[in-house]
Write an enzyme that holds these catalytic residues in place. Structure first.
Site, PDB file in Angstrom:
ATOM      1  N   SER A  77       0.800  -1.226   0.000  1.00 22.40           N
ATOM      2  CA  SER A  77       0.000   0.000   0.000  1.00 22.40           C
ATOM      3  C   SER A  77       0.832   1.275   0.000  1.00 22.40           C
ATOM      4  CB  SER A  77      -0.937   0.013   1.215  1.00 22.40           C
ATOM      5  OG  SER A  77      -0.205   0.182   2.418  1.00 22.40           O
ATOM      6  N   LYS A 148       0.950   4.784   6.836  1.00 23.24           N
ATOM      7  CA  LYS A 148       0.358   5.609   5.785  1.00 23.24           C
ATOM      8  C   LYS A 148       1.046   6.972   5.789  1.00 23.24           C
ATOM      9  CE  LYS A 148      -2.798   2.452   4.914  1.00 23.24           C
ATOM     10  NZ  LYS A 148      -2.668   1.598   3.711  1.00 23.24           N
TER      11      LYS A 148
END
Length: 267
Positions: A77, A148
């Site tokens: 990701s 993230k």
């Protein structure tokens, strides 16, 4: 006389005198303590090595808990910035002295209550074991831990997308050079205002990242509380060929503080 002399010589050669016998006994006796001492020293060496290993492990765990923790990247990701199997070193002191996460920071956080439902429990023994290995960077992190990039901080209005297909923060379009080649900033449109004390976070591989966008309709609206942030990913420590520091992104350099706007978050 001759016979007696032979007998005497034979007697002397076959029977050791007291001095020789004492010497032999002393030699046997002295060999036992040396072997016994060797075993004791070997035993002490193993014990010392074990204690030293235990002490080193404790020091590493304490250092990992309070200062810098290895974090194994479990998914794609965050590609191309971070790849599967990378061990990033998470700086736990980055936000301990009054400063908070900034736009562009790559952060590791506990997603319980934001990305993961509250109340999920893991077997205590397996959780403790996994926690030790994860703290050493030898196992994947807990399923509640995520990595993230911060795109919006408290008070920011984050919109996607503008006419050029870019994310806007406080009305300023952001050129996100760190995105995965071929990805667009977002295929899901959104217009949100980040509540104070929270973060809006997204993966660099936007087409393969479950991030704040995927939790818009849930309690919390995809926002990550700042107090759930574990630390900032500052370095890639493994594999050796990928040793590097994660430099601050200049993508948000032109973004100013948000203007005061009525209302809360918008879906």
């Amino acid at each position: 006389m001759d016979t007696e002399a032979k007998y005497t010589e034979r007697d002397r050669s076959s029977a050791p005198d007291a001095g020789e016998e004492g010497e032999g006994s002393r030699s046997v006796r002295s060999s036992r303590p040396s072997g016994y001492l060797g075993k004791r020293l070997a035993g002490m060496s193993w014990r010392r090595a074990g204690l030293l290993g235990l002490a080193c492990t404790v020091v590493v765990l304490l250092f990992s808990h309070f200062v810098v923790q290895p974090f194994q990247i479990p998914s794609s990701s965050m590609e191309p910035t971070l790849q599967i199997g990378d061990r990033v070193l998470v700086n736990k002191l980055a936000y301990r002295f009054g400063s908070g996460p900034e736009r562009g920071d790559v952060v590791v956080f506990d997603g319980t209550g934001s990305f993961v439902q509250e109340g999920l429990q893991e077997n205590p023994v397996s959780a403790a074991t996994r926690g030790v290995f994860a703290a050493l960077g030898l196992a994947e992190p807990a399923e509640t831990d995520f990595v993230k990039r911060v795109v919006g901080v408290g008070g920011d209005r984050v919109v996607c997308c503008d006419k050029g297909g870019r994310v806007e923060v406080n009305g300023v379009p952001v050129d996100e050079g760190y995105l995965h080649p071929g990805d667009v900033p977002s295929e899901v449109p959104f217009d949100i205002v980040v509540p104070q004390g929270t973060l809006w976070v997204m993966g660099d591989h936007r087409s393969n990242s479950r991030d704040s966008r995927d939790h818009l309709g849930e309690p919390g609206g995809g926002m990550v509380p700042v107090d759930r942030v574990i630390g900032r990913a500052d370095w890639i420590g493994w594999p050796v060929g990928r040793w590097t520091s994660l430099e601050p992104s200049g993508a948000f350099a032109r973004v100013g503080e948000a203007e005061r706007m009525p209302g809360g978050a918008h879906g």
